[in-house]
Structures are given as structure tokens and as C-alpha cells.
Design an enzyme around this catalytic site. Structure first.
Site, short mmCIF file in Angstrom:
data_model
loop_
_atom_site.label_atom_id
_atom_site.label_comp_id
_atom_site.label_asym_id
_atom_site.label_seq_id
_atom_site.Cartn_x
_atom_site.Cartn_y
_atom_site.Cartn_z
N SER A 1 1.07 -1.25 0.00
CA SER A 1 -0.18 -0.09 -0.11
C SER A 1 0.96 1.31 -0.11
O SER A 1 1.84 1.18 0.73
CB SER A 1 -0.93 -0.01 1.07
OG SER A 1 -1.67 -1.13 1.08
N HIS B 1 -4.32 -3.91 -3.41
CA HIS B 1 -3.41 -4.94 -3.81
C HIS B 1 -4.04 -5.67 -4.92
O HIS B 1 -4.89 -6.31 -4.89
CB HIS B 1 -3.14 -5.97 -2.77
CG HIS B 1 -2.46 -5.53 -1.48
ND1 HIS B 1 -0.84 -5.53 -1.39
CD2 HIS B 1 -2.74 -4.67 -0.35
CE1 HIS B 1 -0.47 -4.89 -0.12
NE2 HIS B 1 -1.44 -4.29 -0.08
N HIS C 1 -1.66 -11.71 2.46
CA HIS C 1 -1.24 -11.54 3.85
C HIS C 1 -1.88 -12.95 4.58
O HIS C 1 -2.79 -13.28 4.21
CB HIS C 1 -2.24 -10.16 4.36
CG HIS C 1 -1.75 -8.82 3.61
ND1 HIS C 1 -2.16 -8.78 2.30
CD2 HIS C 1 -0.97 -7.87 4.11
CE1 HIS C 1 -1.66 -7.25 2.09
NE2 HIS C 1 -0.96 -7.08 2.82
N TYR D 1 -3.09 -12.55 7.38
CA TYR D 1 -4.25 -12.45 8.09
C TYR D 1 -5.59 -12.82 7.12
O TYR D 1 -6.78 -12.70 7.67
CB TYR D 1 -4.53 -11.13 8.49
CG TYR D 1 -4.53 -9.70 7.38
CD1 TYR D 1 -5.19 -9.60 6.66
CD2 TYR D 1 -3.29 -8.89 7.64
CE1 TYR D 1 -5.24 -8.74 5.71
CE2 TYR D 1 -3.40 -7.98 6.52
CZ TYR D 1 -4.38 -7.76 5.52
OH TYR D 1 -4.38 -6.77 4.93
N GLU D 2 -5.34 -13.08 5.96
CA GLU D 2 -6.30 -13.36 4.89
C GLU D 2 -6.78 -14.76 4.98
O GLU D 2 -7.84 -15.09 4.60
CB GLU D 2 -5.93 -13.09 3.33
CG GLU D 2 -5.75 -11.38 3.03
CD GLU D 2 -5.17 -11.00 1.68
OE1 GLU D 2 -6.08 -11.36 0.79
OE2 GLU D 2 -4.08 -11.16 1.52
N ALA E 1 3.11 -0.52 3.83
CA ALA E 1 2.28 0.47 4.78
C ALA E 1 2.67 0.32 6.09
O ALA E 1 2.46 -0.91 6.60
CB ALA E 1 0.99 0.79 4.35
N MET F 1 1.93 -5.63 9.02
CA MET F 1 1.23 -6.97 9.06
C MET F 1 1.82 -7.70 7.80
O MET F 1 1.10 -8.72 7.32
CB MET F 1 -0.39 -6.71 8.84
CG MET F 1 -0.97 -6.02 9.95
SD MET F 1 -2.64 -6.06 9.82
CE MET F 1 -3.09 -4.73 10.95
N SER F 2 3.32 -7.45 7.20
CA SER F 2 3.55 -8.15 6.27
C SER F 2 5.18 -8.14 6.21
O SER F 2 5.80 -7.86 7.35
CB SER F 2 3.27 -7.34 4.96
OG SER F 2 3.45 -6.18 4.65
N ASN G 1 0.42 6.11 8.98
CA ASN G 1 -0.78 6.73 10.14
C ASN G 1 0.12 6.75 11.37
O ASN G 1 1.23 5.83 11.36
CB ASN G 1 -2.00 5.73 10.25
CG ASN G 1 -1.59 4.24 10.41
OD1 ASN G 1 -1.38 3.74 9.57
ND2 ASN G 1 -1.51 3.84 11.62
N HIS H 1 -8.42 1.78 7.75
CA HIS H 1 -7.63 1.36 6.46
C HIS H 1 -7.76 2.63 5.68
O HIS H 1 -6.94 2.98 4.77
CB HIS H 1 -8.17 0.17 6.00
CG HIS H 1 -7.27 -0.52 4.70
ND1 HIS H 1 -5.91 -0.63 4.79
CD2 HIS H 1 -7.49 -0.76 3.46
CE1 HIS H 1 -5.50 -1.03 3.71
NE2 HIS H 1 -6.47 -0.84 2.67
#
Length: 276
Positions: A31, A62, A84, A86-87, A114, A211-212, A235, A247
């Protein structure tokens, strides 16, 4: 009976049929970095869905497309989007693309993402070059059966290559921006962190949280690839700004700095070619 694991060499063979170009540099766009595609002279492109073993991407921003072409005159492979953890994908799927890149012949990998800023000197819109990471995702992508021909116990003392980091810093200076430097802490997500967690992470020495990236770095190092990584601080982390996290804020900041992000990556590609 479990399905056999996809073979990265099969995906790599498919990629080699796309173009006669043989880049040694690959860039994964997270991102905030997809605007670089406007600077890419595309030679070939393919959807992840058409590459055996590549997982689908389901997060806004993405695209799930792979490009081969020239960036700043340099042959590159660009992956627009990532899967990811979390998916719901297993780590073998999350990191499959990296193994396919290694099988293809990629030697150097630039990862982008990001991230939320923990370091109190960071502001939304800053860029942070990773010098180290902390893995709090609760899983390691090398867990499981050993990969034949590759080390099981991978040294991560210098996970992020000093030479590539120097090129990144020079790429930032060339467009008038100084990259922040720091440690990236990876969590599994998808919920954002609590203020208490952020305070704890700061005490661990983290400067940004996301998260990646970390699983890809670990697998890339196992495969012998050199890695560099840069975060767009989209952020301030929970409890740092007094605002609720979303998000939408991530995407809004990414949109604001997209041209600068693209220029940094383009400059990096130019410098990479000059230093080969």
C-alpha cells in the site's frame, strides 16, 4: 489426502515464457507504492491467478498483477500486491511468490509496505528504510519440512542488505527526501494494535508496525536473495494521535505521497543498474 505443494520452479518457468527480459531485481508493491507502475515501461504482465501457486490477493490496494519491464531504464520484475497471513493463507502461500522469484533468477528484492509509526519523530507521509525487524506474527515461514538444498537455520543478523540500503538512501536524497531508518515489527493482524501493545512494542525497540514483509524477508534470505525494504508511514500507531485507526486513513496518506514513493523506487532502480 493432502494436496501436493505447488512447485516454485513451475511458476518460474511460466514467468520466463512471458518475456525475454531477465531482470535480477524484483520489487513487491505494498500500500502506498502502486503509483510506480505509471513509471514502468511494461514488457509483459500477468495476473497472479494465471501463475500456478500464487495466492489470490483480497485487500484494497493490492491488484494481484505481476509485471516485467523497465523502471528508470533498469530491467525489473514488479509484483503489484501481496497475500497477507491475516487473509487466512498459510505461510507457504504467503511466501510462495518469493520462492518463485528465486527459482526464476532474481537476486535482489525490494519490499515495500504501509506501516504505523511508533517512533515519536515520525509523521504520516514519512518513509522508513528497514534496518532490522521483530517477528511477532506468531509463526515462522520456515516452520515445517526442510526445503531440500536450502539451509534450515537461516542467519538473519543482516536481514536487510547494507549495500541495497545505501542505494535506497541515495534514491531518497536524489528526490529531496531523507528516508527515516528503523526497526519494523510485524504482527499477524488484521485488527490494529491496542495502545498498550504499542507502548510495549516501543519498549522492544520497534519504530514502525505492520502486517507483512517479515515472512517474505525470511524466505528470501533462505533462498539467498539480498533484501531491502521501505515502509510508508501512513498513520500514527494506536494511542499516538488520539484518533481511531482505519484502512481508509492508510489509503488516504498513500494517495498523498504516491508520486514521491514512485520517484524513490524509480531512483533506486536507476542506481541499482549503475552499481551492478
Amino acid at each position: 489426502m493432502s494436496k501436493p505443494q505447488p512447485d516454485p520452479k513451475v511458476a518460474a518457468a511460466r514467468l520466463k515464457k512471458l518475456s525475454r527480459l531477465r531482470p535480477t531485481l524484483a520489487i513487491v508493491l505494498g500500500s502506498g507504492f502502486h503509483h510506480v507502475l505509471s513509471e514502468l515501461r511494461v514488457n509483459a504482465e500477468v495476473s497472479y491467478a494465471k501463475l500456478p501457486g500464487f495466492p489470490p490477493t483480497g485487500v484494497s490496494g493490492h491488484a494481484g498483477q505481476l509485471f516485467i519491464g523497465h523502471l528508470g531504464g533498469t530491467p525489473v520484475m514488479v509484483l503489484s500486491g501481496r497475500a497477507h497471513y491475516y487473509e487466512g493463507h498459510p505461510m507457504t502461500q504467503v511466501t510462495f511468490a518469493v520462492r518463485a522469484l528465486a527459482a526464476y533468477g532474481i537476486r535482489d528484492l525490494l519490499l515495500t509496505n504501509a506501516a504505523g509509526g511508533l517512533n515519536r519523530s515520525f509523521h504520516p507521509g514519512d518513509f522508513m528504510m528497514l534496518t532490522d525487524h521483530i517477528n511477532l506474527m506468531g509463526v515462522n515461514p520456515l516452520r515445517g519440512a526442510p526445503v531440500p538444498g536450502l539451509p534450515r537455520f537461516v542467519d538473519l543478523t543482516c536481514a536487510y542488505d547494507k549495500g541495497l540500503r545505501s542505494l535506497l538512501q541515495a534514491a531518497g536524497r536524489a528526490c529531496g527526501t531523507k528516508l527515516r531508518v528503523g526497526t519494523y515489527l510485524a504482527v499477524s493482524g488484521p485488527s490494529y494494535e491496542t495502545p498498550a501493545e504499542i507502548r510495549a512494542f516501543a519498549r522492544f525497540g520497534a519504530d514502525a508496525v505492520g502486517m507483512s514483509t517479515v515472512p517474505e524477508t525470511i524466505v528470501a534470505r533462505q533462498c539467498g536473495l539480498k533484501v531491502a525494504a521501505v515502509s510508508c508511514i501512513t498513520n500514527l500507531a494506536a494511542g499516538r494521535s488520539g484518533k481511531a485507526l482505519s484502512h481508509a486513513e492508510v489509503l488516504e496518506t498513500a494517495e498523498r505521497v504516491k508520486k514521491l514513493a514512485a520517484q524513490v523506487l524509480k531512483n533506486f532502480a536507476k542506481l541499482y543498474a549503475q552499481n551492478q
